[in-house]
Design a protein around this motif. Structure first.
Motif, PDB file in Angstrom:
ATOM      1  N   PRO A 177       0.874  -1.178  -0.132  1.00 25.13           N
ATOM      2  CA  PRO A 177       0.190  -0.072   0.095  1.00 25.13           C
ATOM      3  C   PRO A 177       0.886   1.368   0.066  1.00 25.13           C
ATOM      4  N   GLY A 178       0.531   2.046  -0.751  1.00 29.19           N
ATOM      5  CA  GLY A 178       1.241   3.464  -0.669  1.00 29.19           C
ATOM      6  C   GLY A 178       2.761   3.614  -1.585  1.00 29.19           C
ATOM      7  N   LEU A 179       3.093   2.453  -2.224  1.00 25.39           N
ATOM      8  CA  LEU A 179       4.275   2.471  -2.872  1.00 25.39           C
ATOM      9  C   LEU A 179       4.101   2.765  -4.042  1.00 25.39           C
ATOM     10  N   GLU A 209      18.132   0.923   6.235  1.00 20.88           N
ATOM     11  CA  GLU A 209      18.418   1.624   4.635  1.00 20.88           C
ATOM     12  C   GLU A 209      17.022   2.057   4.043  1.00 20.88           C
ATOM     13  N   LEU A 210      15.975   1.226   4.317  1.00 21.81           N
ATOM     14  CA  LEU A 210      14.571   1.988   3.405  1.00 21.81           C
ATOM     15  C   LEU A 210      14.137   2.988   4.169  1.00 21.81           C
ATOM     16  N   MET A 219      11.135   7.802  -0.143  1.00 23.91           N
ATOM     17  CA  MET A 219      10.268   6.632   0.169  1.00 23.91           C
ATOM     18  C   MET A 219       8.869   7.182   1.014  1.00 23.91           C
ATOM     19  N   GLY A 220       9.400   8.119   1.860  1.00 24.50           N
ATOM     20  CA  GLY A 220       8.390   8.713   2.553  1.00 24.50           C
ATOM     21  C   GLY A 220       7.797   7.698   3.547  1.00 24.50           C
ATOM     22  N   LYS A 221       6.419   7.959   3.556  1.00 25.69           N
ATOM     23  CA  LYS A 221       5.781   6.706   4.364  1.00 25.69           C
ATOM     24  C   LYS A 221       5.573   5.244   4.003  1.00 25.69           C
ATOM     25  N   ILE A 240       7.735  -2.128   5.284  1.00 24.66           N
ATOM     26  CA  ILE A 240       8.408  -2.829   6.340  1.00 24.66           C
ATOM     27  C   ILE A 240       7.305  -3.700   7.116  1.00 24.66           C
ATOM     28  N   ALA A 241       6.027  -3.032   7.209  1.00 19.58           N
ATOM     29  CA  ALA A 241       4.931  -3.824   7.891  1.00 19.58           C
ATOM     30  C   ALA A 241       4.312  -4.934   6.797  1.00 19.58           C
TER      31      ALA A 241
END
Length: 372
Positions: free
Chosen positions: A18-20, A45-46, A52-54, A60-61
């Motif tokens: 989501p959101g990528l 790193e991410l 990348m923002g949120k 990660i989640a």
């Protein structure tokens, strides 16, 4: 699963974060060198990538609950083809557009992506004039070896796909749903035929239902695949005009078919012509853009009013006259002409072969060219 299959699994998993979004996904893969490396990257790193923002936290989640290998196996069982941005067979035309789709899913013949492609689009609520024009133009393009691209919507899109298939050519249907989701249901038979003879394409994972917001995004793929986009009929707020705008932004050609100034379905196309779109009164207007001048290209004038010089029998003339103004069923032609069903069937077969009568869905017939 081979190494290529594993890499595909990571592309699929990343696509669903989501959101990528497509832009960040491609930048992420480029940054880490592969989809697998991007998926396996350290959290620090991410989080340290400012662009990348949120989406970094979302990734990660997301990866805590998703197994890419299992996801890849599930998609393999669906027997849906997959192309990723780094594939050699990924359409080069799409690589140059804004926000290219990182992953494409497909059913059918992937060779339909090869060669010159032209999009034929328009309203979901066409007039009989628009339906026959879309069919005739697409058939002429297919007969000239051009792949016809459209969106499988009811109306102009469906007529374009049918015309291309009748012209014994390839056609590509770009969906606003997963490639395994038939929408609209009215086009189920056409969907099956395109899956056999052409190509069904989508950036959305299999099983994705059609949503209103999917279709404007889908349109950038239709226009991006094509060298030119032909708008047959479009109202002032038609989605086909979005496709035309995207084509202009992508540096593609835009064509428009003129229509009656009193027709709401032609307001959009007539406005396109005022803005500089190339006028189309026959398939030759499109073909001359893409073939050298010395090549003799047949011109199929959709606004001509004659029978093309064919020698017609009195029965054929009578049948042709009956279907000049509106679509008619066989029974209605019998009533209008007083001829027998056998006489009319023979006449219609000849008239179809000569390109003078168009067979529409539902067993209806209409003259391929408006009358005088």
């Amino acid at each position: 699963m081979n190494n290529k299959g594993f890499e595909y699994s990571y592309w699929i998993a990343l696509q669903q974060v989501p959101g990528l979004g497509p832009q960040r996904l491609l930048k992420l893969v480029e940054h880490f060198g592969s989809a697998e490396a991007a998926w396996e990257a350290e959290e620090g790193e991410l989080l340290n990538l400012p662009w990348m923002g949120k989406a970094a936290q979302e990734l990660i989640a997301w990866r805590r609950n998703i197994d890419p290998a299992r996801l890849g196996k599930e998609f393999s069982r669906l027997k849906v083809g997959i192309l990723v941005f780094t594939d050699a067979r990924y359409p080069p035309e799409l690589k140059s557009i804004y926000n290219p789709p990182p992953v494409l899913y497909y059913l059918g013949d992937l060779t339909a992506l090869e060669g010159l492609k032209v999009a034929v689009v328009g309203t979901r609520r066409p007039t009989p004039y628009g339906l026959k024009v879309a069919h005739v133009l697409a058939q002429g393009l297919a007969e000239a070896g051009i792949i016809v691209v459209s969106g499988l919507a009811i109306g102009i899109d469906a007529a374009a796909h049918r015309g291309a298939l009748q012209g014994k050519g390839k056609t590509i249907a770009v969906l606003g749903s997963g490639v395994d989701v038939i929408y609209p249901r009215e086009n189920a038979r056409l969907y099956q035929e395109i899956a056999r003879e052409g190509l069904i394409l989508s950036e959305l994972p299999p099983g994705t239902p059609p949503e209103r917001y999917h279709f404007p995004a889908r349109n950038r793929i239709i226009s991006g695949l094509a060298r030119g986009t032909v708008v047959v009929e479009a109202g002032e707020k038609s989605g086909a005009l979005i496709t035309a705008d995207l084509a202009l932004e992508q540096g593609r050609d835009v064509f428009a078919v003129p229509g009656p100034i009193t027709s709401p379905q032609s307001k959009g196309t007539n406005n396109l012509l005022k803005q500089g779109a190339k006028i189309v009164t026959g398939v030759g207007d499109i073909l001359e853009e893409y073939f050298p001048a010395e090549v003799q290209v047949p011109t199929l004038e959709v606004v001509a009013g004659k029978s093309g010089g064919f020698q017609l029998s009195p029965i054929e003339e009578k049948v042709l006259a009956a279907v000049v103004s509106s679509p008619l069923s066989l029974e209605e032609i019998v009533e209008a002409t007083g001829l027998s069903t056998q006489e009319i069937n023979v006449a219609l077969t000849f008239l179809e072969l000569q390109g003078l009568v168009l067979r529409l869905p539902g067993g209806l017939y209409l003259r391929s060219f408006p009358g005088d």
